[in-house]
Design a protein around this motif. Structure first.
Motif, PDB file in Angstrom:
ATOM      1  N   ILE A 286       0.866  -1.182   0.000  1.00  0.00           N
ATOM      2  CA  ILE A 286       0.000   0.000   0.000  1.00  0.00           C
ATOM      3  C   ILE A 286       0.896   1.223   0.000  1.00  0.00           C
ATOM      4  CG2 ILE A 286      -1.790   1.254   1.260  1.00  0.00           C
ATOM      5  CD1 ILE A 286      -2.691  -1.410   2.402  1.00  0.00           C
ATOM      6  N   ALA A 287       0.658   2.129  -0.962  1.00  0.00           N
ATOM      7  CA  ALA A 287       1.567   3.253  -1.176  1.00  0.00           C
ATOM      8  C   ALA A 287       1.335   4.355  -0.161  1.00  0.00           C
ATOM      9  CB  ALA A 287       1.401   3.784  -2.593  1.00  0.00           C
ATOM     10  N   LEU A 288       1.326   4.005   1.110  1.00  0.00           N
ATOM     11  CA  LEU A 288       1.255   4.958   2.209  1.00  0.00           C
ATOM     12  C   LEU A 288       2.246   4.527   3.278  1.00  0.00           C
ATOM     13  CD1 LEU A 288      -2.606   5.465   2.574  1.00  0.00           C
ATOM     14  CD2 LEU A 288      -0.992   7.075   1.606  1.00  0.00           C
ATOM     15  N   PRO A 289       2.888   5.461   3.920  1.00  0.00           N
ATOM     16  CA  PRO A 289       3.828   5.064   4.974  1.00  0.00           C
ATOM     17  C   PRO A 289       3.116   4.401   6.145  1.00  0.00           C
ATOM     18  CG  PRO A 289       3.930   7.439   4.519  1.00  0.00           C
ATOM     19  CD  PRO A 289       2.850   6.873   3.675  1.00  0.00           C
ATOM     20  N   ALA A 290       3.853   3.557   6.869  1.00  0.00           N
ATOM     21  CA  ALA A 290       3.258   2.803   7.980  1.00  0.00           C
ATOM     22  C   ALA A 290       2.891   3.703   9.151  1.00  0.00           C
ATOM     23  CB  ALA A 290       4.231   1.714   8.431  1.00  0.00           C
ATOM     24  N   TRP A 291       3.521   4.903   9.254  1.00  0.00           N
ATOM     25  CA  TRP A 291       3.224   5.768  10.403  1.00  0.00           C
ATOM     26  C   TRP A 291       1.812   6.334  10.363  1.00  0.00           C
ATOM     27  CZ3 TRP A 291       1.841  10.687   9.215  1.00  0.00           C
ATOM     28  CH2 TRP A 291       2.240  11.207   7.968  1.00  0.00           C
ATOM     29  N   ILE A 292       1.180   6.252   9.201  1.00  0.00           N
ATOM     30  CA  ILE A 292      -0.186   6.778   9.113  1.00  0.00           C
ATOM     31  C   ILE A 292      -1.158   5.922   9.924  1.00  0.00           C
ATOM     32  CG2 ILE A 292      -2.116   7.114   7.485  1.00  0.00           C
ATOM     33  CD1 ILE A 292      -0.220   8.198   5.495  1.00  0.00           C
ATOM     34  N   VAL A 293      -0.936   4.598   9.950  1.00  0.00           N
ATOM     35  CA  VAL A 293      -1.832   3.705  10.688  1.00  0.00           C
ATOM     36  C   VAL A 293      -1.262   3.335  12.050  1.00  0.00           C
ATOM     37  CG1 VAL A 293      -2.895   2.754   8.626  1.00  0.00           C
ATOM     38  CG2 VAL A 293      -0.804   1.728   9.506  1.00  0.00           C
ATOM     39  N   ASP A 294      -0.220   4.029  12.409  1.00  0.00           N
ATOM     40  CA  ASP A 294       0.329   3.773  13.736  1.00  0.00           C
ATOM     41  C   ASP A 294      -0.651   4.286  14.790  1.00  0.00           C
ATOM     42  OD1 ASP A 294       1.873   3.209  15.872  1.00  0.00           O
ATOM     43  OD2 ASP A 294       3.637   4.354  15.232  1.00  0.00           O
ATOM     44  N   GLN A 295      -0.757   3.539  15.894  1.00  0.00           N
ATOM     45  CA  GLN A 295      -1.724   3.881  16.933  1.00  0.00           C
ATOM     46  C   GLN A 295      -1.423   5.234  17.567  1.00  0.00           C
ATOM     47  OE1 GLN A 295      -2.123   0.845  19.872  1.00  0.00           O
ATOM     48  NE2 GLN A 295      -3.947   1.754  20.835  1.00  0.00           N
ATOM     49  N   LYS A 296      -0.165   5.611  17.586  1.00  0.00           N
ATOM     50  CA  LYS A 296       0.198   6.885  18.197  1.00  0.00           C
ATOM     51  C   LYS A 296      -0.355   8.070  17.401  1.00  0.00           C
ATOM     52  CE  LYS A 296       4.569   5.010  19.921  1.00  0.00           C
ATOM     53  NZ  LYS A 296       6.051   5.122  19.866  1.00  0.00           N
ATOM     54  N   ASN A 297      -0.440   7.911  16.084  1.00  0.00           N
ATOM     55  CA  ASN A 297      -0.880   9.009  15.211  1.00  0.00           C
ATOM     56  C   ASN A 297      -2.336   8.888  14.775  1.00  0.00           C
ATOM     57  OD1 ASN A 297       1.845   9.856  15.281  1.00  0.00           O
ATOM     58  ND2 ASN A 297       2.323   8.527  13.510  1.00  0.00           N
ATOM     59  N   SER A 298      -3.084   7.994  15.366  1.00  0.00           N
ATOM     60  CA  SER A 298      -4.449   7.731  14.899  1.00  0.00           C
ATOM     61  C   SER A 298      -5.355   8.946  15.062  1.00  0.00           C
ATOM     62  CB  SER A 298      -5.028   6.533  15.658  1.00  0.00           C
ATOM     63  OG  SER A 298      -5.042   6.805  17.066  1.00  0.00           O
ATOM     64  N   MET A 299      -5.271   9.673  16.166  1.00  0.00           N
ATOM     65  CA  MET A 299      -6.135  10.832  16.377  1.00  0.00           C
ATOM     66  C   MET A 299      -5.818  11.960  15.391  1.00  0.00           C
ATOM     67  SD  MET A 299      -8.289  10.012  18.637  1.00  0.00           S
ATOM     68  CE  MET A 299      -8.971  11.625  18.917  1.00  0.00           C
ATOM     69  N   LEU A 300      -4.515  12.153  15.128  1.00  0.00           N
ATOM     70  CA  LEU A 300      -4.131  13.198  14.183  1.00  0.00           C
ATOM     71  C   LEU A 300      -4.633  12.882  12.768  1.00  0.00           C
ATOM     72  CD1 LEU A 300      -2.575  15.801  13.603  1.00  0.00           C
ATOM     73  CD2 LEU A 300      -0.531  14.405  13.266  1.00  0.00           C
ATOM     74  N   VAL A 301      -4.436  11.605  12.371  1.00  0.00           N
ATOM     75  CA  VAL A 301      -4.890  11.203  11.030  1.00  0.00           C
ATOM     76  C   VAL A 301      -6.406  11.302  10.920  1.00  0.00           C
ATOM     77  CG1 VAL A 301      -5.011   9.272   9.414  1.00  0.00           C
ATOM     78  CG2 VAL A 301      -2.894   9.724  10.651  1.00  0.00           C
ATOM     79  N   LEU A 302      -7.116  10.902  11.947  1.00  0.00           N
ATOM     80  CA  LEU A 302      -8.577  10.985  11.938  1.00  0.00           C
ATOM     81  C   LEU A 302      -9.044  12.435  11.871  1.00  0.00           C
ATOM     82  CD1 LEU A 302     -11.155   9.295  12.132  1.00  0.00           C
ATOM     83  CD2 LEU A 302     -11.054   9.565  14.622  1.00  0.00           C
TER      84      LEU A 302
END
Length: 761
Positions: A177-193
């Motif tokens: 999947i052409a997205l970095p793994a840090w996007i689905v990292d639990q630490k960054n979940s609120m920011l991505v959402l």
């Protein structure tokens, strides 16, 4: 069966591929559409128009805009920045390691494909000695060499490699999947959402909603819907609208209201400057309390339009607002014409109310001409030309010249024209002639017919009449050239000119007289010959021989004694001769009549067939022409109109329509001709009157840019009574004998088919 495995791009390599493709999809089309075109082309075009349009307001504004504008530079900088990012990403992608490579054991062992087993063993022995871990070699490389050797020597491993591409057999399919793994990292979940919610739940709905609510306020011609409703209300309320009322309705448009259009402005200085202009203009119905005419924006727009028509000077701030109002006015007047046409069609189909009068729609067209040229209705069309002022018109309308229109000025001889405009310097006179030569000269040809009918020239009550109008545009300069060309000489003038070239003047005059005399003599000889021929015909018809008289020696006339017998013989001969002549003439006339009737009977079917073929070809050509017109998209850039006070480049367009000037009604809706460069063919359709008789209509061509160039051509219509519809057409009346013959043929065919089957058996 092999499994499937989805994983994010931990290294970030796949994401760079995605990002490069995304940037490329934006940068490449944007460069094609938004890269500033070559400025030299526009400069050359303006330079070619300078001689004619150099004094026009729009031309001077265009030059200033091209010199001061920084928009092309900003566009170039933005596009170059996008290309720099795209090339940087492409370079980054080219340097990435290939993570997914096809496994090839021959390549690992450095062998050619198809190497034999002894060569494989020998190469494996050499590489194992080199990369064996016990001898200080690379362990990972040794494991790859061992795997490749097993794949080529072990039968099962070789089979797995040939089938699955892997010596170990089928493995799990991996999808990156052409997205970095840090996007689905639990630490960054609120920011991505939060980012997803802001983009798709706030920004996107706001952008779409803003675009939608702005677009639904405008019609297809970018006119506010409220303005269209306003025009419809006042045109329905006042079917017969004069020019003053029309200007009030025009300036009441919501395009000039700052609450509906952000481009419109109300300045604090308007309270001082607008009343001053009102006092200078005079009576403009300021005290009228009818809304929206009494609103400040409507009053200001009205004052600005009237001051533009009067060519009055205004302040710089008001001049900017005036340019905005003047630029918007032609499109608004076109919308008023469309509204008038809609009300006319509704009145014709439904009835119940009065349609706008023809004078109202024509006043809309005339006001457009006035706004483009910056002239009042009562002013002379000659003021459209440069260097013409009110005090100069007295030279033109004098008894000697009587020039009141552009056509009168064109029709003058060059010497008379120069004498009339003696108040101008030579340079100014040349400029006036260049501008006048650029004005359009239109020729209009009309053809009346009823398409899709047996007799296209026969107009019946209620039929759809098609008037094909062919417009041809030329420049006034071409009319100058034709008028200045010497007229073709007559025979006398040519002879005199030839004689004068060969001899002195006196001899030339004699030669010319002689030549003229010869021509007169030839004419008289021709007349005499015709008279003689007629006399011969008359004598042949008479055919009466004269009696022969002879004199004797003593002078007496011989044969006097036997005169009665001689007369009787002569009468008998003459009677016999006349009878024989009459018989022969009768025979000749009968044979001629038979031949003529045969020829006529032979030529009639040919003529009918020829007429049918011509009608069929004309119908096919008209159908093809309509299809081409539907498929082709012609440019609306025709010719730049000459307008001294209009702030924008205005293309030369026309209105074409048919009207009944006696009843002051529209017969066909006005067609806006926007593509007339050299020639254009327009079809106007309208239903023929329901009553038979002769009707007198007018085909009218009006310019939307120039005053005094309108044309009116008479159109006579003779309406006949429609043919009665036959209930029982003769082609459906099949005699009984024909039906019996058809049944007999069918039965014979069946019997023949049965006989053929028996023969086959």
């Amino acid at each position: 069966m092999a499994g499937q495995q989805f994983q994010y791009d931990d290294s970030g390599n796949t994401f760079f591929y995605f990002l490069t493709s995304f940037v490329g999809l934006i940068v490449i089309p944007a460069t094609y559409y938004f890269w500033p075109r070559d400025q030299n082309v526009e400069q050359l075009r303006l330079k070619s128009l300078r001689r004619v349009h150099g004094r026009c307001l729009w031309y001077r504004l265009r030059l200033m805009k091209s010199q001061q504008s920084v928009v092309p530079t900003l566009k170039k900088a933005a596009l170059l920045f996008g290309w720099a990012i795209f090339l940087l990403l492409a370079y980054k992608v080219s340097k990435l390691d290939r993570e997914y490579q096809e496994y090839n054991p021959y390549e690992v062992l450095s062998l050619d494909p198809g190497a034999k087993l002894p060569e494989i063993k020998k190469q494996y022995r050499v590489l194992s000695l080199k990369f064996h871990p016990d001898r200080g070699g690379d362990e990972a490389m040794f494991m790859r060499i061992a795997k490749a050797y097993a794949a080529l020597t072990n039968e099962q491993s070789r089979k797995n490699w040939e089938i699955y591409g892997n010596p170990d057999g089928p493995g799990a399919t991996s999808f990156g999947i052409a997205l970095p793994a840090w996007i689905v990292d639990q630490k960054n979940s609120m920011l991505v959402l939060l980012v997803y919610g802001l983009a798709f739940m706030v920004i996107l709905p706001v952008v779409v909603g803003t675009w939608w609510y702005r677009s639904i306020r405008y019609s297809g011609d970018q006119i506010l819907i409220n303005t269209t409703q306003l025009f419809m209300h006042f045109m329905y309320k006042t079917p017969n609208m004069n020019m003053k009322r029309l200007a009030m309705v025009l300036t009441a448009a919501f395009e000039f209201d700052p609450r509906s259009n952000k481009e419109a402005t109300i300045r604090p200085t308007d309270n001082i400057e607008v009343p001053q202009l009102i006092r200078e203009l005079g009576n403009i119905n300021v005290k009228k309390k009818e809304p929206p005419f009494c609103y400040p924006y409507s009053l200001k727009a009205r004052v600005l339009v009237l001051s533009h028509l009067a060519r009055m000077d205004v302040s710089e701030e008001l001049e900017e607002d005036q340019r905005f109002v003047v630029k918007k006015s032609p499109a608004l007047l076109q919308e008023m014409i469309n509204v008038g046409c809609q009300l006319t069609m509704m009145a014709n189909s439904r009835g119940g109310f009065h349609a706008p009068r023809l004078v109202t729609i024509e006043n809309c067209m005339k006001l457009t001409q006035m706004i483009v040229q910056g002239l009042q209705e009562s002013k002379s069309p000659l003021l459209q030309l440069p260097h013409f002022e009110e005090e100069h018109l007295r030279y033109c309308i004098s008894k000697k010249y009587k020039v009141r229109s552009l056509q009168d000025l064109v029709s003058l001889k060059d010497s008379d024209r120069r004498g009339m405009l003696r108040f101008m310097e030579e340079e100014k006179y040349d400029e006036v002639m260049a501008v006048l030569g650029s004005f359009p000269h239109i020729t209009m040809d009309t053809k009346l017919q009823v398409l899709d009918d047996e007799d296209s020239s026969n107009i019946t009550a209620g039929s759809i009449v098609t008037v094909t109008v062919t417009l041809s545009r030329k420049r006034m300069a071409e009319v100058f050239e034709k008028e200045q060309e010497p007229s073709p000489c007559t025979g006398e003038e040519a002879a005199a000119a030839a004689a004068s070239a060969a001899a002195p003047t006196e001899e030339a005059g004699d030669a010319a007289k002689g030549k003229a005399k010869q021509v007169w003599q030839n004419k008289s000889k021709g007349a005499k010959k015709m008279a003689k021929a007629k006399k011969k015909k008359l004598t042949k018809k008479k055919a009466t021989p004269a009696p022969v008289k002879s004199k004797t020696a003593n002078g007496n006339v011989a044969g006097t004694e036997g005169a009665p017998a001689a007369k009787e013989d002569e009468e008998e001969l003459s009677e016999k001769g006349s009878e024989s002549d009459e018989v022969e003439a009768a025979k000749d006339s009968a044979s001629e009549r038979d031949e003529d009737s045969d020829k006529q009977s032979d030529t009639e079917p040919d003529e009918m067939a020829g007429d049918d073929e011509e009608e069929w070809e004309a119908l096919q050509q008209s159908i093809q022409r309509r299809e081409r017109a539907l498929l082709e998209t012609k440019s609306k850039v025709t010719h730049a109109s000459y307008s001294l006070y209009y702030p924008e480049e205005k293309q030369e367009w026309w209105w074409l329509y048919i009207a009944d000037r006696r009843d002051q009604t529209l017969v066909s809706m006005p067609y806006h001709v926007c593509t007339l460069k050299d020639s254009e063919e327009v079809e106007l359709k309208f239903p023929a009157p329901s009553k038979t008789g002769n009707y007198q209509y007018s085909v009218i061509l009006r310019s939307d840019s120039y005053l005094g160039l309108d044309q009116i051509k008479a159109l006579k219509l003779e309406v006949h009574e429609a043919k009665a519809v036959l209930d029982n057409h003769p082609q459906w009346d099949i005699p009984d004998t024909e039906e019996e013959d058809e049944e007999q043929e069918d039965s014979d065919g069946i019997e023949e088919s049965d006989d053929d089957e028996d023969d086959d058996d």
